[in-house]
Design an enzyme around this catalytic site. Structure first.
Site, short mmCIF file in Angstrom:
data_model
loop_
_atom_site.label_atom_id
_atom_site.label_comp_id
_atom_site.label_asym_id
_atom_site.label_seq_id
_atom_site.Cartn_x
_atom_site.Cartn_y
_atom_site.Cartn_z
N HIS A 89 1.01 -1.16 0.00
CA HIS A 89 0.04 0.18 0.02
C HIS A 89 1.02 1.17 -0.14
CE1 HIS A 89 -3.05 2.96 1.29
NE2 HIS A 89 -3.96 2.27 1.01
N LYS B 95 -15.43 1.55 -6.82
CA LYS B 95 -15.11 2.78 -7.94
C LYS B 95 -16.17 2.79 -9.08
CE LYS B 95 -11.61 2.26 -10.32
NZ LYS B 95 -11.71 2.24 -11.74
#
EC number: 4.1.1.31
Length: 872
Positions: A134, A534
C-alpha cells in the site's frame, strides 16, 4: 467528550518533546512558525472566520520551500507520535481485555451448541491473512525503529529516553530518496511477523482453550486458526516491476527470514532442554524419533545421553535444509508441527508441562500458522494478460492466429478439450516472444505453488482454464490431478459481481475445472471491494457484494462443493475497511462457514500488528466473530435461519440502483475527470512514485476506470472529501420509506454495517477543507461539480441520521473527540498541500526547485495519510 486521561497525558508529553526537538535541531524560528500556525488553525476550528482563513492562506503562500517542508514535517511528526500514543494505550486496553473468546464461547453455550461441537468448530476455523502493499506505508523502516523504541521508553516511564528518541526521530530523514521497490515492500510487510504475529499464536490458543473450559466445564485442546499469505512479489496485475526474478526473490526472502528466526528459537530450546538420561529417563518413542531424524539429515551424532537435545537437532537441521532441499528437509508444515507436538507431549508426560507450554507450544503454533515460510506467496494477474499469453502459444502451435477474438464459449470449449492432454502446445525449444507469455511462464516456473493463483477481472470459465493451460506448459498440470495450487476467480466490477453466481455455476459444471476443485478440496472465490466501489459507488457496491456471495454460495452448494471466500478489503470504508469482526458478523448467512481470507495492507499492518498485544487483540476480535459465524452457518443460534424481509430486499435494490445512477452520472459527466485531476493530488501521487505499482492500469488515464482503486480513494482522502465512501448514499436511501429504513437498520446486520461504514466516512469528511483546493481548479468546473458534491453530502448526512435515529457519531464519542483533536493538526498540512500543489504544477521540469518541492509535497501526502489513518 474527553480522551482517557493517561492517553491525553502521553500525547501532551510527546507533543512537548517534539517542540523541544524542533527548537534544538531546527531552531526557534521554525518552532515559532509551527506554534503560530497551530494556534491559528485551532482558532479557526473554534470560530470560523473568512478574514482569518485568508490571512492563514497568505502566510502559507509566503513560506519558502525550506520552511514549508519543515512545517509539514512538524505536523506529520505529531501524527506519528499521536498514533503511537493511541497504539500504546490500545496495547494496555488489549492486555486487560481478554473477553472476546469468553463471550463467544458463552454465546455458543447459550445457543445449545454441544461442547464437542464448539471445540470442533474452534479447531477447524481458519483465518487467512493476506499481506498486500500500500502506498501510504512509505515510511522508512528506520522511522518505524525509532517509533518502536519510543514505545518502549513510554512503557518504562523514562522521560529522558522519550525526549532523546523524539529528537532522534525529528533529526531522521523520514522519506526514501528513491522510489520503493517491490523488495522494499516485501520487507516492510514482513516486518511485523517475526515478533508480533509470531508470539500471538500460542496466546490465542490458550485463550480459546480457557474460553471453552469456562463456558462448558471441559478442557479441550485447540490450535491456532491463523494462516498467512502474501501478494507482494507475486502480484503482477498492473505492476511491471513484478518479474519472475522478483517473485523468486520474494518467496526465498520470506522463507529464509522464517527459517532463520525459527532456528534461533530452536537454539534457545536446545540450550534449555539439557535433560540427561542418567538423571531422568526419556520415553523410547522420542529417542527413536531423534535417531531417525539424525539419520535422515546425515549428521554426525551430538549430545550423547541427551535425547531431547538430539531430537531438537533433528528438527533444526530438517528445517534448515528446506532452504536448499538438503537431506531430510521437511516437505510440509504438518511434519514440522507434528514433530514439535510430539516434543510437547513428551515434556508434559515427563512433568515439564509449564515449560512445554512456554517453550514449545509457541513454536508448534508458529509452524501451523506460517508453514515453512512467513507468508506463502500468491500469484495474481489480469485475465486479459493470460489470454494474450495463450494466444501466442496457440499461434506457435500453428492452430490459429485469432485466439483473442474467440468468444468466451469457444475458448472454454477448446481449452476443455486441450486440457485432456498432457502434451504442451509450444514446439520443443520454443522461446516466448511476447511479454505476457514470458512473465506468465517465468512466474510459474520459479513459484513454489504453496499459495493460490488469483485471476483478476474474471468473467468466464475460460479465464481460469487459461491458467491451467499455462501451468501445463510450465510442467505444473496433469490432466488426472489438475494443478497443485488453487486457481481463484476474482470478481470486481458491478457487472462481474452480478454475474458471479452464474459464472461459478458454469465453472463447476466444467469437467476440467471441477476436477481441479475436487483435487484441491474446495473452491476459493475472491470478491473485490475496491473496483466495485469505484465502478458503482458505496451503496450499490456493498449490495452487489452481498448478493454475489449469496449466489456463489448457492451455486457451490448445488454442485456439492465447499466454497471459501477471499475478501479483498482495504483500510478505507469505501474499500471495505473497518473492524473485520463487524464485517464478518454482517456477511450473509451460509457464506462464511469455517474459513475466510482477508487482505491486510498499508497502515493497517502497523495499526493492528505493531505490538504483540495489539496483534492478539485484533486477531481475537476477528476470530471470535468467525467462531460465531461458523456456528451460525452450522445451524446454531437465532440467526441461523435469518433472511432479510422481502420488503427490505426490494427497498435496497431500488436504493442501490438509484445510488449507482447518481454516482455514475457524476463520474460520467463531461469535464469530471479534469475536475478530479485538478482538485486532488492524483497526478502527483502518480508522478511521485510512492509505491512500486503504477497508479494507472494501462498507461495514461483517459477515463476514471483506467485508474486503480487505491489511488482513487487515496486522492479523495487527501482533500478530505472521502467521496467514494458516501456519494449517492443520500439519493439512494431517500427512495426508502423512513419507517422501513429504521426497521432495516434495526433488524438487518448487513444494512446496519453499511450505514456504520458510511458514518465513519462522513465523519472524516470536511468539505470546507476541500473547498480550499478549488483554488487549483478551473472556475467553471469548480462551480459545476463542487456544488453537486455539496448537495450529495448534505443528502447523505440527512438520510443517514434519519436512518440511524441519532446525530453523526452520537454513539462513538471517543472517535468524535479524536477527530476534533486531530483537525487542528491536519488543517495546516492541507493548507500546505494546496500551496505546494499550486507551485509544483507551475514548475518547469528543469527547475532547480523541483526536487525540494517534490519532497515537501510527498511529506504532505504522508502527513495527511497519518492524520486520517485509513486512507485507501
Amino acid at each position: 467528550m474527553t480522551l482517557p486521561e493517561a492517553l491525553r497525558r502521553d500525547v501532551d508529553r510527546l507533543g512537548r518533546a517534539l517542540g523541544e526537538a524542533i527548537r534544538e535541531v531546527s531552531g526557534e524560528r521554525l518552532y515559532e512558525l509551527v506554534e503560530e500556525v497551530r494556534a491559528r488553525t485551532k482558532r479557526l476550528r473554534q470560530r470560523p472566520d473568512d478574514a482569518e482563513r485568508a490571512a492563514l492562506v497568505r502566510l502559507v503562500a509566503s513560506l519558502d520551500l525550506h520552511r514549508a517542508e519543515g512545517l509539514t514535517r512538524a505536523f506529520t511528526s505529531f501524527f506519528y507520535l499521536a498514533n503511537l500514543a493511541e497504539s500504546y494505550h490500545r496495547v494496555h486496553t488489549a492486555a486487560d481485555a481478554k473477553g472476546e473468546f469468553a463471550r463467544a464461547a458463552r454465546t455458543l453455550a447459550s445457543w445449545g451448541v454441544p461442547p464437542e461441537e464448539a471445540a470442533r468448530l474452534a479447531r477447524s476455523m481458519r483465518l487467512w491473512l493476506t499481506f498486500t502493499a500500500h502506498p501510504t506505508e512509505a515510511r522508512r523502516r528506520t522511522v518505524r525503529h525509532h517509533l518502536e523504541r519510543l514505545r518502549d521508553a513510554l512503557a518504562r516511564g523514562d522521560r529522558a529516553a522519550v525526549r532523546e528518541r523524539v529528537k532522534l526521530l525529528w533529526a531522521t530523514e523520514e522519506l526514501r530518496r528513491t522510489q520503493p521497490t517491490v523488495e522494499d515492500e516485501v520487507k516492510g510487510a514482513l516486518y511485523y511477523l517475526p515478533e508480533s504475529l509470531w508470539s500471538a499464536q500460542a496466546r490465542l490458543v490458550e485463550r480459546i482453550e480457557a474460553a471453552l473450559e469456562q463456558a462448558f466445564g471441559k478442557r479441550f485442546e485447540a490450535e491456532s486458526p491463523v494462516r498467512t499469505r502474501s501478494w507482494i512479489g507475486g502480484d503482477r496485475d498492473g505492476n511491471p516491476a513484478v518479474t519472475p526474478e522478483v517473485t523468486a526473490w520474494a518467496q526465498d526472502h520470506a522463507r529464509r527470514l522464517y527459517v532463520e528466526h525459527f532456528c534461533r528459537e530452536l537454539d534457545e530450546l536446545v540450550r534449555d532442554l539439557s535433560v540427561s538420561e542418567r538423571r531422568l529417563p526419556v520415553p523410547r518413542e522420542l529417542r527413536e524419533a531423534a535417531e531417525r531424524a539424525l539419520a535422515l539429515i546425515e549428521r554426525a551424532p551430538r549430545f550423547e545421553g541427551e535425547p531431547l537435545r538430539r531430537y531438537l537437532m533433528g528438527v533444526y537441521y530438517r528445517l534448515e535444509h528446506t532452504l536448499g532441499s538438503g537431506p531430510g528437509a521437511y516437505g510440509d508444515a504438518g511434519e514440522l508441527a507434528g514433530d514439535l507436538e510430539r516434543l510437547r507431549r513428551t515434556l508434559e508426560a515427563m512433568g515439564f508441562s509449564a515449560f512445554a507450554a512456554r517453550g514449545v507450544r509457541p513454536l508448534e503454533e508458529a509452524a501451523r500458522t506460517f508453514g515453512l515460510s512467513f507468508a506463502d506467496l500468491d500469484l495474481r494477474e489480469e485475465a486479459s494478460e493470460h489470454r494474450e499469453a495463450v494466444a501466442e502459444l496457440v499461434a506457435a502451435a500453428g492452430l490459429a492466429d485469432d485466439y483473442p477474438e474467440w468468444s468466451d464459449d469457444r475458448r472454454e470449449a477448446w481449452l476443455t478439450g486441450e486440457l485432456a492432454s498432457a502434451r504442451p502446445l509450444a514446439p520443443v525449444g520454443y522461446r516466448p516472444r511476447g511479454k505476457a507469455l514470458r512473465r506468465a511462464l517465468g512466474a510459474l516456473e520459479v513459484w513454489d505453488g504453496r499459495g493460490a493463483y488469483v485471476v483478476s477481472m474474471t468473467k468466464s470459465p475460460a479465464d481460469l482454464l487459461e491458467v491451467l493451460l499455462l501451468a501445463r506448459e510450465a510442467g505444473r498440470y496433469r490432466p488426472d490431478r489438475g494443478a497443485p495450487f488453487d486457481v481463484v476467480p476474482l470478481f470486481e466490477t458491478l457487472a462481474d459481481l452480478d454475474a458471479a453466481g452464474r459464472t461459478v455455476e458454469r465453472l463447476l459444471a466444467n469437467p476440467v475445472f471441477r476436477r481441479q476443485v475436487e483435487a484441491r478440496g474446495a473452491l476459493e472465490v475472491m470478491i473485490g471491494y475496491s473496483d466495485s466501489n469505484k465502478d458503482a459507488g458505496y451503496l450499490a457496491a456493498n449490495w452487489a457484494l452481498y448478493t454475489a456471495q449469496q449466489r456463489i454460495a448457492e451455486a457451490a452448494r448445488a454442485a456439492g462443493v465447499s466454497v471459501r471466500f477471499f475478501h479483498g478489503r482495504g483500510t478505507s470504508t469505501a474499500r471495505g475497511g473497518g473492524p473485520a469482526g463487524r464485517a464478518i458478523a454482517a456477511l450473509p448467512v451460509g457464506t462464511v462457514g469455517r474459513e475466510i481470507r482477508i487482505t491486510e495492507q498499508g497502515e493497517a499492518l502497523a495499526d493492528k500488528y505493531a505490538h504483540p498485544d495489539l496483534a492478539l487483540r485484533s486477531l481475537e476480535e476477528t476470530i471470535a466473530h468467525l467462531w460465531l459465524a461458523a456456528a451460525r452457518d452450522a445451524g446454531y443460534g437465532p440467526e441461523a435461519a435469518f433472511a432479510p424481509e422481502p420488503a427490505w430486499v426490494a427497498a435496497i435494490e431500488a436504493a442501490a440502483a438509484r445510488s449507482a445512477q447518481v454516482y455514475r452520472e457524476l463520474l460520467g459527466s463531461e469535464g469530471f475527470l479534469a475536475f478530479f485531476e485538478q482538485l486532488t493530488p492524483i497526478r502527483e501521487i502518480a508522478a511521485l512514485k510512492i509505491a512500486s505499482r503504477p497508479v494507472y492500469r494501462h498507461g495514461r488515464i483517459q477515463e476514471i476506470r483506467d485508474l486503480r482503486a487505491i489511488p482513487w480513494v487515496m486522492a479523495w482522502t487527501q482533500v478530505r472529501a472521502n467521496l467514494p465512501g458516501w456519494y449517492g448514499l443520500g439519493e439512494g436511501l431517500s427512495a426508502i420509506d423512513p419507517a422501513l429504513l429504521g426497521e432495516m437498520h434495526d433488524g438487518w446486520p448487513f444494512f446496519r454495517s453499511v450505514l456504520e461504514g458510511a458514518e465513519l466516512s462522513l465523519a472524516k469528511t470536511d468539505l470546507e477543507v476541500t473547498r480550499g483546493y478549488l483554488r487549483l481548479v478551473d472556475p467553471e468546473l469548480a462551480g459545476r461539480f463542487f456544488s453537486a458534491i455539496e448537495r450529495a453530502h448534505e443528502a447523505a448526512l440527512s438520510t443517514l441520521e434519519k436512518a440511524r435515529g441519532r446525530p453523526l457519531l452520537a454513539d462513538a464519542p471517543g472517535l468524535a473527540r479524536s477527530l476534533e483533536l486531530r483537525n487542528p493538526y491536519l488543517d495546516p498540512i492541507n493548507h500546505l498541500q494546496i500551496e505546494l500543489l499550486y507551485r509544483y504544477r507551475r514548475l518547469p521540469p528543469e527547475s532547480p526547485d523541483r526536487e525540494s518541492t517534490t519532497r515537501a509535497l510527498l511529506s504532505t501526502i504522508l502527513g495527511i495519510a497519518a492524520g486520517m489513518r485509513n486512507t485507501g
